[in-house]
Motif scaffolding. Structure first.
Motif, PDB file in Angstrom:
ATOM      1  N   VAL A 160       0.800  -1.230   0.000  1.00 35.05           N
ATOM      2  CA  VAL A 160       0.000   0.000   0.000  1.00 35.05           C
ATOM      3  C   VAL A 160       0.831   1.277   0.000  1.00 35.05           C
ATOM      4  N   GLY A 161       2.153   1.174   0.125  1.00 32.53           N
ATOM      5  CA  GLY A 161       2.976   2.373   0.181  1.00 32.53           C
ATOM      6  C   GLY A 161       2.826   3.219  -1.079  1.00 32.53           C
ATOM      7  N   GLN A 162       2.612   4.518  -0.900  1.00 28.52           N
ATOM      8  CA  GLN A 162       2.475   5.486  -1.992  1.00 28.52           C
ATOM      9  C   GLN A 162       1.251   5.230  -2.860  1.00 28.52           C
ATOM     10  N   ALA A 163       0.271   4.496  -2.346  1.00 25.92           N
ATOM     11  CA  ALA A 163      -0.951   4.233  -3.112  1.00 25.92           C
ATOM     12  C   ALA A 163      -1.830   5.473  -3.138  1.00 25.92           C
ATOM     13  N   THR A 164      -2.498   5.694  -4.263  1.00 24.33           N
ATOM     14  CA  THR A 164      -3.422   6.824  -4.384  1.00 24.33           C
ATOM     15  C   THR A 164      -4.855   6.408  -4.077  1.00 24.33           C
ATOM     16  N   GLU A 165      -5.127   5.131  -4.154  1.00 25.53           N
ATOM     17  CA  GLU A 165      -6.463   4.612  -3.833  1.00 25.53           C
ATOM     18  C   GLU A 165      -6.323   3.220  -3.251  1.00 25.53           C
ATOM     19  N   ILE A 166      -7.004   2.966  -2.143  1.00 24.25           N
ATOM     20  CA  ILE A 166      -6.929   1.660  -1.484  1.00 24.25           C
ATOM     21  C   ILE A 166      -8.347   1.166  -1.196  1.00 24.25           C
ATOM     22  N   ARG A 167      -8.644  -0.046  -1.637  1.00 27.33           N
ATOM     23  CA  ARG A 167      -9.921  -0.682  -1.334  1.00 27.33           C
ATOM     24  C   ARG A 167      -9.639  -1.943  -0.536  1.00 27.33           C
ATOM     25  N   VAL A 168     -10.401  -2.127   0.533  1.00 30.70           N
ATOM     26  CA  VAL A 168     -10.230  -3.284   1.413  1.00 30.70           C
ATOM     27  C   VAL A 168     -11.517  -4.096   1.399  1.00 30.70           C
TER      28      VAL A 168
END
Length: 461
Positions: free
Chosen positions: A105-113
């Protein structure tokens, strides 16, 4: 009598016995029936993570030419490119705190869990630490989520049964079983540094990163992070970050920190081997030999000197420099820990107060903003905190590059460069850089130290 014993053993392993088992296994005989109760308890707290980041990629004018493209990959304008990553995570707080790997997830612009029950949440990064390869996320508008209890990872022993839970290859949540096959593994290069890992033969594959390594009580003992492989598949050698370090990072994130603060060691050392032990007159090659010690180090404050051998920290043995750093990180800034060391064959003890690297002398941070050759160069005076942040040698001094933009980036400066001289003039303070940047010159020559090597930049302005 023998027939009766065999019959009893067969009955204990029958499907009827397995169906009757509904509690968490509490003995070896019960574990031999099924891991299902452990999985039912732990799996809901393990999530799938889908992360998106935008990276700048260069479009070469020779991209369609199979010969010239290999020579001109770095030429051409940059264009944004979407990069997706897949991994796993572990819910450690009912209000939506999730732990995963930095490389997921490092430097991610969008994260979905996505939870085990198919609920989906958007997530934000609370704290990301590249060196440990850990990241802490907060799920938006989440409440009453299933969680995994963290176990003291120092209690693990080689041979303990463990389960690895994650989403390998994106096929969906999967469970693999194995044992703890090694502890204190520190020779594996992961993320931004050399870490300290639990080794397991439970299958860990791409997509398992950030998932849970749990014991037979369903408690989290580690975060799965890497495999050792030559062919790309799982060969029964997987590595997990111990839960004690996970707990330390989560605690700082919950307290509002956005960057993981490690206690500063201020020492250099090496693992003992048979030759060193013999030379020092030791019966066994245990501990870490201190080869260098910063005068402001907490180890120096506790009374240690170069040539001493660190045996344990906080009641736990230390046999590699990486293990010393792990112990400090898991204990946290502000903690007190007993340290045991050897000096001239005599065992000595003291209580050490763990602290962050001192930001002293002042940084004197300076940015060149004038329309000169070094425009966009930000430099600082090196002190222990700066050296720690930029991963410079403990003995480093002088002026370091903190950031390089605009003309400075084009000239080839990089963060972490130590500036020795500009056009033949020595540099000792950030103010020297600012003054020299204004000199009249067509050709510029800058001498640097970069990763221990002397580098010379030449450019025109």
């Amino acid at each position: 009598m023998f027939r009766n014993l065999c019959l009893a053993a067969l009955l204990s392993l029958s499907p009827i016995g397995a169906l009757a088992q509904t509690a968490v296994p509490a003995s070896e005989a019960e574990i031999s029936l099924s891991f299902a109760p452990v999985v039912k308890a732990a799996a809901p707290a393990v999530v799938n993570i889908y992360a998106t980041r935008i990276v700048e990629a260069r479009r070469s004018p020779f991209a369609d030419d199979p010969f010239f493209n290999q020579f001109f990959e770095a030429f051409g304008p940059t264009e944004p490119r979407i990069q997706n990553s897949l991994g796993s995570g572990v819910i450690v707080s009912a209000d939506g705190i999730v732990v995963s790997n930095y490389h997921v997830v490092g430097q991610a612009t969008e994260i979905r869990v996505v939870l085990n029950d198919r609920r989906e949440y958007a997530a934000d990064v609370m704290l990301a630490d590249q060196e440990s390869d850990l990241a802490v996320l907060r799920l938006r508008d989440a409440a009453d989520l299933p969680v995994l209890e963290l176990r003291n990872s120092d209690e693990l022993e080689v041979g303990d049964l463990v389960l690895a839970i994650g989403n390998p290859f994106g096929v969906g949540q999967t469970v693999s079983s194995g044992i703890v096959s090694g502890l204190a593994r520190s020779a594996l290069q992961v993320a931004d540094g050399r870490g300290y890992f639990i080794q397991t033969d439970a299958a860990i594959n791409p997509g398992n990163s950030g998932g849970a390594l749990v014991d037979v009580q369903g408690r989290l003992v580690g975060i799965n992070t890497a495999i050792l492989t030559q062919g790309g598949g799982s060969n029964g050698i997987g590595f997990a970050i111990p839960a004690n370090l996970v707990q330390s990072i989560v605690s700082q994130a919950e307290a509002g920190a956005t960057r993981f603060a490690r206690p500063w060691a201020g020492v250099t050392g090496q693992a003992m081997d048979a030759a060193l032990a013999e030379g020092l007159g030791l019966a066994r090659p245990d501990g870490v030999l201190i080869s260098g010690l910063h005068p402001k180090s907490p180890f120096a404050a506790a009374g240690l000197q170069a040539g001493d051998v660190i045996l344990s920290l906080g009641g736990e043995p230390t046999n590699t420099p990486q293990e010393v750093i792990f112990r400090l990180s898991a204990l946290g800034v502000g903690a007190e820990a007993e340290i045991v060391w050897l000096r001239d064959g005599e065992e000595m003890r003291a209580v050490m107060v763990l602290a962050a690297a001192p930001d002293d002398p002042p940084r004197e941070q300076t940015t060149v903003t004038a329309d000169v050759a070094l425009r966009g160069l930000t430099v600082v005076r090196i002190n222990p905190a700066v050296a720690d942040e930029l991963r410079l040698p403990m003995q480093a001094e002088g002026v370091a590059v903190l950031q390089a933009e605009d003309l400075a980036a084009r000239a080839g400066f990089q963060p972490g460069d130590v500036i020795l001289g500009i056009n033949g003039a020595a540099v000792a303070r950030p103010s020297d850089v600012e003054a020299l940047a204004g000199m009249e010159a067509r050709v510029w020559v800058v001498d640097l130290l970069r990763e221990g090597r002397q580098v010379r930049l030449r450019f025109r302005f």
